[in-house]
Write an enzyme that holds these catalytic residues in place. Structure first.
Site, PDB file in Angstrom:
ATOM      1  CG  HIS A   1      -1.761   1.212   1.368  1.00 37.16           C
ATOM      2  ND1 HIS A   1      -3.080   1.255   0.976  1.00 37.16           N
ATOM      3  CD2 HIS A   1      -1.480   2.455   1.847  1.00 37.16           C
ATOM      4  CE1 HIS A   1      -3.563   2.472   1.216  1.00 37.16           C
ATOM      5  NE2 HIS A   1      -2.610   3.218   1.744  1.00 37.16           N
ATOM      6  CD  GLU A   2       1.623   3.816   3.682  1.00 34.37           C
ATOM      7  OE1 GLU A   2       1.971   4.870   3.117  1.00 34.37           O
ATOM      8  OE2 GLU A   2       0.539   3.699   4.275  1.00 34.37           O
TER       9      GLU A   2
ATOM     10  CG  HIS B   1       0.439   6.496  -0.527  1.00 36.02           C
ATOM     11  ND1 HIS B   1      -0.610   7.206  -1.065  1.00 36.02           N
ATOM     12  CD2 HIS B   1      -0.060   5.875   0.588  1.00 36.02           C
ATOM     13  CE1 HIS B   1      -1.693   7.024  -0.320  1.00 36.02           C
ATOM     14  NE2 HIS B   1      -1.387   6.223   0.676  1.00 36.02           N
TER      15      HIS B   1
ATOM     16  CG  HIS C   1       0.273   9.192  -6.714  1.00 34.56           C
ATOM     17  ND1 HIS C   1      -0.882   9.426  -6.008  1.00 34.56           N
ATOM     18  CD2 HIS C   1       0.097   9.836  -7.898  1.00 34.56           C
ATOM     19  CE1 HIS C   1      -1.704  10.171  -6.723  1.00 34.56           C
ATOM     20  NE2 HIS C   1      -1.133  10.436  -7.879  1.00 34.56           N
TER      21      HIS C   1
END
Length: 654
Positions: free
Chosen positions: A445-446, A449, A452
């Site tokens: 998940h991280e 980010h 991104h």
């Protein structure tokens, strides 16, 4: 202070801050000079005798305040990830001063009049101009002098209260830790974990920043579980009056700015747009989630032979999971060693999808010895930026997991991204770091980010990477979670840390079959927190509030007052909303999951982690950051608007 490292850009690769050169005494002088220089730059922009243009106004604003930006970035990183009493004292001192500085910019009338006269020359300039105008209006640029004076008072007090709330919550993680003297009370925890928390003949288990603590799934002693749960759920009571005061101040500020309440103020420039849209979507999920949770509670009670209390849920969930699917979470951990999860899992997925490679840079250091640094290279070998990983929990670090930038990508400033991922894994006393399934998911998940931020390809720092609406920012990270169970990725990283044996195929099948298991609990726990946040930020400035009664009434109103399940975060330690920027925005996780679930089905239908699919997602979503309307970016990627069906199917909530 001529040797202050913040007065000039870092000379390290990619502008990585030179943490070795930073001392506590550097911060206050750097903040003071940074604010003074920034204000001088703003004055020069606002009173430029030339007619306002995009370059001499907005681009100039994007270039301004670099010293302040450098010191703020490093200071915030340390305050959150490796703080000290000195750092936290500086934070308390500077919070109201920084709030006044921000107001001095956004309430600068000549600057605002100049911005209103600027025109844009291309779509990205138009997007930046729109963002500046929205930011200034929402910050009070059109208010009268008296209204602005009151606004400054509100912002200053809110900054002080937010800092106090965060520091109280951080201290409570240690002060409310579970302390036992007999290791038998910790039966169920693995030996390495028990050794890691032993201190001077006592065993100290600090709290993570969520109501349910991971150890509750393993501890066999029910009384110990109850103690741990109660310590977690009742911590930081000194924060309750701060929360009441903050929500009332935010409500007053919203009315001052022309909104009925803080929730309406916050959601106005999000993808949701209106409070009705948020409440409709969350309301659609409450009924199915509660029904599933109550069915799950029946199964747990049958397994336990008694009624389920909140401290029992995790423990008996694992018992039922093992009985139904023959999955033992503890037996999975030897297959998820930290280095392999990242290098052969998280990074491997990024290589398959996007062609990127990561090379560890042992010559570069972060802000703590546990931080590791990788250089990231694109498919053609071009350097993209740096990725830093800070995996371990410590008493000087706030709970949870998060990503932030040390350097933001910008063609205007000729800067490439430096991105940090923070986790809170218990560091073993010796030997390998073995992750739980949830910690593996958090790693993927991280890093979503991080991608991104790393893939950002925009001109202006205000529009880079994760500078998108709060209810869209979790979308790319949630999509990245899907790769942890893809066969071609799982087989590459899930190997026994001692024998190298791959995760057995039958266990993989069981994990896949169990994906909707316990989703009623997970959704109820989340919705309770999201709607608690929402309820706090719909109150009026004059409303008389008792925090304990308010929390109970809010959950009852939404039908989420289940005895066995409390909000993921209760008011007193809800850092997202009282010390972060998720106030009236915690709904954004499930809002983003609607986009995420649609995208997962799209990837699955189109062949999974292929370069063609990855390049499409990168080009249309990740690289564009906030330079386009995120809903337009999503429509272009998917070919239509998002629908609820895929999310309901994923959660087993049809």
């Amino acid at each position: 202070m001529t040797d202050n490292p913040f007065f000039a850009p870092s000379t390290l690769p990619y502008g990585l801050p030179d943490f070795a050169a930073v001392r506590e005494e550097h911060f206050v002088p750097a903040f003071e000079r940074g604010m003074a220089d920034h204000l001088a730059e703003v004055e020069a922009i606002a009173h430029d005798p030339e007619p306002p243009t995009f370059d001499n106004t907005l681009a100039a604003l994007e270039r301004s305040g670099r010293i302040l930006h450098r010191v703020q970035t490093v200071f915030d990183t340390l305050a959150e990830s490796d703080g000290s009493e000195g750092i936290w004292a500086i934070e308390r001192e500077l919070a109201p001063r920084l709030a006044r500085h921000r107001d001095a910019i956004t309430l600068h009338r000549p600057l605002w009049e100049r911005i209103k006269r600027v025109t844009a020359g291309d779509p990205e300039e138009a997007r930046l101009l729109e963002r500046y105008r929205t930011d200034f209006v929402k910050a009070g640029a059109d208010l009268t002098e008296d209204q602005q004076a009151r606004l400054r008072e509100l912002n200053g007090e809110l900054a002080e209260l937010s800092t106090e709330f965060a520091q109280n919550a951080l201290r409570s993680a240690t002060e409310s830790a579970l302390v036992v003297r007999d290791a038998a009370e910790l039966d169920g925890l693995d030996e390495a974990r028990i050794r890691a928390i032993e201190k001077d003949g006592e065993y100290v288990l600090p709290l993570l920043n969520s109501t349910v603590q991971p150890a509750l799934a393993q501890l066999t002693d029910r009384a110990t579980r109850e103690r741990l749960y109660t310590l977690s759920a009742e911590r930081a009571p000194e924060n309750l009056p701060l929360a009441v005061r903050m929500t009332k101040l935010r409500a007053e500020r919203a009315v001052l700015l022309g909104y009925p309440d803080h929730a309406a103020y916050k959601v106005a420039d999000q993808t949701a747009r209106t409070v009705d849209a948020v409440e409709e979507r969350l309301g659609q999920l409450v009924g199915p989630a509660v029904r599933n949770a109550l069915k799950e509670a029946e199964a747990l009670a049958e397994q336990a032979g008694h009624a389920i209390e909140p401290w029992d849920w995790s423990f008996y969930t694992e018992k039922v999971r093992q009985a139904r699917y023959d999955i033992d979470e503890d037996a999975l951990r030897p297959f998820f060693e930290l280095n392999r999860v990242y290098e052969d899992g998280v990074f491997h997925a990024a290589a398959l999808l996007y062609g990127v490679t990561l090379t560890e840079r042992d010559d570069l250091r972060g802000y703590h010895p546990d931080v590791r640094v990788w250089e990231v290279f694109d498919q053609d070998g071009a350097a993209l930026g740096l990725f830093l990983l800070d995996p371990y929990a410590r008493s000087t670090k706030r709970g949870g997991a998060w990503m932030h930038n040390l350097v933001e990508q910008s063609f205007l400033l000729d800067e490439r991204p430096v991105v940090v991922n923070n986790l809170n894994i218990t560091k073993p006393e010796a030997g390998p770091t073995l992750l739980t399934l949830d910690e593996v998911r958090t790693a993927f998940h991280e890093f979503g980010h991080a991608l991104h931020g790393l893939f950002s390809s925009v001109r202006f720092p205000r529009l880079e990477g994760t500078n998108v609406p709060r209810d869209f920012v979790e979308y790319p990270s949630q999509v990245n979670e899907m790769w942890m169970f893809r066969p071609e990725i799982l087989a590459n990283y899930a190997g026994h840390h001692e024998t190298g044996e791959p995760l057995p195929d039958d266990l993989v099948a069981k994990l896949t079959a169990a994906e909707t298991f316990d989703q009623g609990f997970a959704m109820v726990e989340y919705l309770a927190a999201a709607l608690l946040d929402w309820s706090w930020h719909r109150i009026g400035a004059d409303e008389d509030v008792d925090p304990a009664e308010f929390e109970a009434r809010a959950l009852q109103r939404w039908g989420l007052d289940l005895d066995q399940i409390r909000p993921r975060y209760r008011t007193a330690y809800f850092l997202h909303i009282f010390a972060g920027d998720y106030h009236a925005g915690y709904y954004s996780y499930v809002w983003s999951q609607v986009f995420d679930a649609e995208s997962v089905e799209w990837f699955t239908a189109n062949g999974g982690p292929t370069r063609e699919n990855g390049d499409r997602f990168r080009e249309l979503v990740l690289a564009r950051g906030g330079s386009v309307d995120p809903l337009d970016a999503f429509r272009e990627f998917l070919g239509r608007d998002a629908e609820m069906g895929p999310l309901l199917r994923r959660k087993g909530l049809e």
